[in-house]
Design a protein around this motif. Structure first.
Motif, PDB file in Angstrom:
ATOM      1  N   VAL A  74       0.823  -1.214   0.000  1.00 17.51           N
ATOM      2  CA  VAL A  74       0.000   0.000   0.000  1.00 17.51           C
ATOM      3  C   VAL A  74       0.856   1.262   0.000  1.00 17.51           C
ATOM      4  O   VAL A  74       0.382   2.339  -0.378  1.00 17.51           O
ATOM      5  CB  VAL A  74      -0.998   0.021   1.183  1.00 17.51           C
ATOM      6  N   GLY A  75       2.119   1.125   0.381  1.00 18.11           N
ATOM      7  CA  GLY A  75       3.006   2.279   0.333  1.00 18.11           C
ATOM      8  C   GLY A  75       3.596   2.516  -1.044  1.00 18.11           C
ATOM      9  O   GLY A  75       4.193   3.574  -1.301  1.00 18.11           O
TER      10      GLY A  75
ATOM     11  N   GLY B 187      -3.948   3.893  -4.825  1.00 18.24           N
ATOM     12  CA  GLY B 187      -5.316   3.604  -5.213  1.00 18.24           C
ATOM     13  C   GLY B 187      -5.684   2.143  -5.271  1.00 18.24           C
ATOM     14  O   GLY B 187      -6.792   1.798  -5.705  1.00 18.24           O
ATOM     15  N   VAL B 188      -4.790   1.250  -4.842  1.00 15.13           N
ATOM     16  CA  VAL B 188      -5.062  -0.182  -4.849  1.00 15.13           C
ATOM     17  C   VAL B 188      -4.835  -0.729  -3.441  1.00 15.13           C
ATOM     18  O   VAL B 188      -3.799  -0.470  -2.836  1.00 15.13           O
ATOM     19  CB  VAL B 188      -4.172  -0.937  -5.850  1.00 15.13           C
ATOM     20  N   ALA B 189      -5.801  -1.493  -2.932  1.00 17.08           N
ATOM     21  CA  ALA B 189      -5.695  -2.083  -1.599  1.00 17.08           C
ATOM     22  C   ALA B 189      -4.996  -3.435  -1.668  1.00 17.08           C
ATOM     23  O   ALA B 189      -4.833  -4.025  -2.740  1.00 17.08           O
ATOM     24  CB  ALA B 189      -7.076  -2.232  -0.983  1.00 17.08           C
ATOM     25  N   TRP B 190      -4.596  -3.940  -0.524  1.00 18.77           N
ATOM     26  CA  TRP B 190      -3.926  -5.242  -0.438  1.00 18.77           C
ATOM     27  C   TRP B 190      -4.932  -6.380  -0.533  1.00 18.77           C
ATOM     28  O   TRP B 190      -4.711  -7.361  -1.216  1.00 18.77           O
ATOM     29  CB  TRP B 190      -3.155  -5.317   0.873  1.00 18.77           C
TER      30      TRP B 190
ATOM     31  N   GLN C   9      -5.044  -1.362   4.322  1.00 18.71           N
ATOM     32  CA  GLN C   9      -4.876  -2.543   3.481  1.00 18.71           C
ATOM     33  C   GLN C   9      -6.175  -3.041   2.839  1.00 18.71           C
ATOM     34  O   GLN C   9      -6.137  -3.826   1.898  1.00 18.71           O
ATOM     35  CB  GLN C   9      -4.240  -3.681   4.287  1.00 18.71           C
ATOM     36  N   SER C  10      -7.336  -2.617   3.337  1.00 16.31           N
ATOM     37  CA  SER C  10      -8.614  -3.142   2.835  1.00 16.31           C
ATOM     38  C   SER C  10      -9.225  -2.242   1.775  1.00 16.31           C
ATOM     39  O   SER C  10      -9.213  -1.009   1.900  1.00 16.31           O
ATOM     40  CB  SER C  10      -9.606  -3.295   3.985  1.00 16.31           C
ATOM     41  N   ALA C  11      -9.791  -2.881   0.737  1.00 11.08           N
ATOM     42  CA  ALA C  11     -10.552  -2.140  -0.271  1.00 11.08           C
ATOM     43  C   ALA C  11     -11.960  -1.832   0.225  1.00 11.08           C
ATOM     44  O   ALA C  11     -12.703  -1.106  -0.428  1.00 11.08           O
ATOM     45  CB  ALA C  11     -10.625  -2.942  -1.570  1.00 11.08           C
ATOM     46  N   LYS C  12     -12.342  -2.412   1.357  1.00  6.26           N
ATOM     47  CA  LYS C  12     -13.620  -2.123   2.018  1.00  6.26           C
ATOM     48  C   LYS C  12     -14.822  -2.495   1.151  1.00  6.26           C
ATOM     49  O   LYS C  12     -15.817  -1.777   1.102  1.00  6.26           O
ATOM     50  CB  LYS C  12     -13.690  -0.654   2.435  1.00  6.26           C
ATOM     51  N   LEU C  13     -14.718  -3.627   0.472  1.00  6.05           N
ATOM     52  CA  LEU C  13     -15.771  -4.067  -0.442  1.00  6.05           C
ATOM     53  C   LEU C  13     -16.492  -5.278   0.144  1.00  6.05           C
ATOM     54  O   LEU C  13     -15.869  -6.298   0.429  1.00  6.05           O
ATOM     55  CB  LEU C  13     -15.174  -4.428  -1.806  1.00  6.05           C
ATOM     56  N   ALA C  14     -17.793  -5.167   0.329  1.00  6.49           N
ATOM     57  CA  ALA C  14     -18.568  -6.291   0.860  1.00  6.49           C
ATOM     58  C   ALA C  14     -18.597  -7.414  -0.172  1.00  6.49           C
ATOM     59  O   ALA C  14     -18.944  -7.199  -1.336  1.00  6.49           O
ATOM     60  CB  ALA C  14     -19.988  -5.845   1.189  1.00  6.49           C
ATOM     61  N   ALA C  15     -18.216  -8.607   0.251  1.00  4.25           N
ATOM     62  CA  ALA C  15     -18.125  -9.740  -0.666  1.00  4.25           C
ATOM     63  C   ALA C  15     -19.443  -9.994  -1.384  1.00  4.25           C
ATOM     64  O   ALA C  15     -20.513  -9.945  -0.778  1.00  4.25           O
ATOM     65  CB  ALA C  15     -17.688 -10.995   0.081  1.00  4.25           C
TER      66      ALA C  15
ATOM     67  N   LYS D 233     -12.744  -6.432 -11.693  1.00  6.97           N
ATOM     68  CA  LYS D 233     -12.560  -5.950 -13.066  1.00  6.97           C
ATOM     69  C   LYS D 233     -11.625  -4.748 -13.125  1.00  6.97           C
ATOM     70  O   LYS D 233     -10.806  -4.616 -14.034  1.00  6.97           O
ATOM     71  CB  LYS D 233     -13.920  -5.604 -13.683  1.00  6.97           C
ATOM     72  N   LEU D 234     -11.733  -3.864 -12.118  1.00  7.54           N
ATOM     73  CA  LEU D 234     -10.962  -2.628 -12.123  1.00  7.54           C
ATOM     74  C   LEU D 234      -9.642  -2.733 -11.361  1.00  7.54           C
ATOM     75  O   LEU D 234      -8.899  -1.754 -11.285  1.00  7.54           O
ATOM     76  CB  LEU D 234     -11.806  -1.494 -11.537  1.00  7.54           C
ATOM     77  N   GLY D 235      -9.352  -3.897 -10.778  1.00  9.84           N
ATOM     78  CA  GLY D 235      -8.091  -4.076 -10.064  1.00  9.84           C
ATOM     79  C   GLY D 235      -7.999  -3.248  -8.804  1.00  9.84           C
ATOM     80  O   GLY D 235      -6.986  -2.587  -8.551  1.00  9.84           O
ATOM     81  N   ARG D 236      -9.046  -3.286  -7.969  1.00 10.21           N
ATOM     82  CA  ARG D 236      -9.073  -2.485  -6.748  1.00 10.21           C
ATOM     83  C   ARG D 236      -8.281  -3.105  -5.600  1.00 10.21           C
ATOM     84  O   ARG D 236      -8.045  -2.456  -4.590  1.00 10.21           O
ATOM     85  CB  ARG D 236     -10.520  -2.272  -6.290  1.00 10.21           C
ATOM     86  N   PHE D 237      -7.886  -4.379  -5.726  1.00  7.87           N
ATOM     87  CA  PHE D 237      -7.120  -5.046  -4.667  1.00  7.87           C
ATOM     88  C   PHE D 237      -6.179  -6.062  -5.304  1.00  7.87           C
ATOM     89  O   PHE D 237      -6.405  -6.526  -6.428  1.00  7.87           O
ATOM     90  CB  PHE D 237      -8.048  -5.716  -3.652  1.00  7.87           C
ATOM     91  N   ALA D 238      -5.116  -6.402  -4.557  1.00  8.95           N
ATOM     92  CA  ALA D 238      -4.025  -7.196  -5.137  1.00  8.95           C
ATOM     93  C   ALA D 238      -4.027  -8.651  -4.729  1.00  8.95           C
ATOM     94  O   ALA D 238      -3.406  -9.486  -5.409  1.00  8.95           O
ATOM     95  CB  ALA D 238      -2.681  -6.580  -4.765  1.00  8.95           C
TER      96      ALA D 238
END
Length: 420
Positions: free
Chosen positions: A182-183, A187-190, A239-245, A255-260
């Protein structure tokens, strides 16, 4: 008054099912209720072709929670259930508590379909204390880790599956790698969701929300509190993208690559491929490394309720769907990993290549992960509800700004309510 019909399939009593329902063209209709993706659509067509007197109607629910709510509502009402009902492991204990409302498959199913076909822990979970088999095992969820190779490279982290093992050796090393990531990548979460990480950690423990006496131990189990602290601390560090599964935003996040990274029980491969889409093929990879050694997350059973209109035929269909050959084909279709021993040793499984995930031999990878699972975690009466309806929302509230200690107290209180 129920009248026993004479059928070509032996029926021991009226309670084992009647003549069933007929379609307008005279075929016997069997209904099958599932949720998410079981990979059965093409298999249903094949079964109907081999049994021209049978018509299969699928009742498919997008999520597990509403499917099981419907199941328990109709159990209470005494009518309305499908001939074959799928049950996810998190809700199995509630079904076992109502085992008298389900058929013993060793009595009404094909005689050659015995519990020793399955991994011991898989069959034992669906076996009552008086040795009645309530469900035929479908899939299991051996754990691996999925990650975006391109995003790892951008962050200066190793990206080859063999090289990333050190990053995923323990949860401490996993979260430490997340701090580095994240460092470096803006714009991308772990990871995608605190709840998804917490669930994977929780499922590794011998004792989870309940002990084996079905006593709720959420508040007193130090492993759960430790997992909570580790995950919420990672959230605080970004570290979280904060997206409800399984939400629309979570689907779009692939699709947009919000997390790795993504905790990857075997069935998750199909989810990632569907949601990330063809434009991201080859970017995702899966490795057999998993923090703290692996575990099982997920897996279901096919049951035959006593409400079934044609229990022997329903059991025969369930037995066929869960046979080794069909388990392998369901895996090839949707990534649902086999639970039958013969399927786990089958060359078709071990040589199966997933082209979306950089041509990895996914069958062999997850078969090796299965060997790390010695026993399934005991699931108590409200286990599935506590995971989905208590800890999921509580962790999401932390992601939205609630203090972790306040959210923890809420989770404990809500778990106690669910357990009553």
């Amino acid at each position: 008054m129920a009248i026993c019909a004479v059928m070509s399939v032996a029926v021991t009593s009226c309670g084992a099912g009647g003549a069933g329902s007929r379609t307008s063209d005279g075929r016997i209709e069997l209904t099958v209720a599932t949720f998410n993706e079981f990979g059965y659509e093409e298999l249903f067509k094949e079964y109907e072709a081999a049994h021209p007197d049978i018509k299969i109607t699928q009742r498919k629910t997008g999520q597990g929670a509403p499917h099981h709510q419907n199941l328990f509502t109709k159990l209470g009402a005494g009518s309305g259930l499908a001939d074959v009902e799928a049950v996810e492991e998190g809700y199995l204990s509630q079904v076992m508590a109502r085992s008298g409302q389900f058929h013993d498959l060793t009595e009404i199913g094909p005689r050659d379909v015995t519990p020793d076909r399955w991994l011991k822990w898989k069959a034992e979970a669906a076996t009552t204390k008086d040795r009645r088999l309530i469900g035929y095992g479908t899939d299991i969820g051996p754990l691996a880790m999925c990650y975006r190779k391109d995003l790892f490279a951008e962050a200066g982290l190793p990206s080859d599956p063999d090289e990333v093992r050190q990053l995923f050796a323990t949860w401490d090393s996993y979260f430490a790698a997340g701090d580095k990531f994240v460092g470096k990548v803006s714009g991308v979460a772990w990871f995608d969701s605190a709840a998804q990480i917490f669930n994977a950690m929780h499922n590794q423990h011998d004792v989870g929300f309940y002990d084996r006496a079905d006593t709720l131990v959420v508040e007193s189990n130090p492993a759960i509190r430790s997992d909570w602290a580790a995950v919420t601390n990672a959230v605080a560090r970004g570290q979280s993208a904060k997206l409800a599964a399984f939400s629309n935003e979570w689907n779009t996040g692939f699709k947009l690559g919000r997390f790795a990274t993504k905790t990857c029980p075997s069935w998750m491969l199909g989810v990632i491929e569907t949601q990330a889409g063809p434009e991201n093929a080859g970017k995702w990879a899966v490795t057999d490394a998993f923090p703290n050694g692996g575990g099982n997350w997920g897996g279901s059973y096919l049951t035959v309720p006593k409400q079934s209109r044609d229990a022997p035929r329903a059991a025969a269909l369930a037995a066929w769907l869960t046979a080794p050959e069909q388990q392998i084909r369901a895996f090839q279709s949707k990534g649902t990993f086999p639970s039958q021993i013969d399927a786990l040793e089958n060359r078709a499984l071990l040589e199966h290549v997933n082209t979306y995930f950089d041509n990895v031999k996914a069958g062999a990878l997850f078969a090796a992960q299965v060997q790390k699972v010695k026993a399934a975690q005991h699931k108590g009466p409200a286990d599935g509800q506590i995971q989905e309806n208590v800890f999921g929302p509580a962790l999401q509230s932390v992601e939205q700004g609630k203090r972790p200690d306040e959210a923890w107290r809420t989770a404990v209180q809500e778990a106690q309510k669910a357990a009553k």
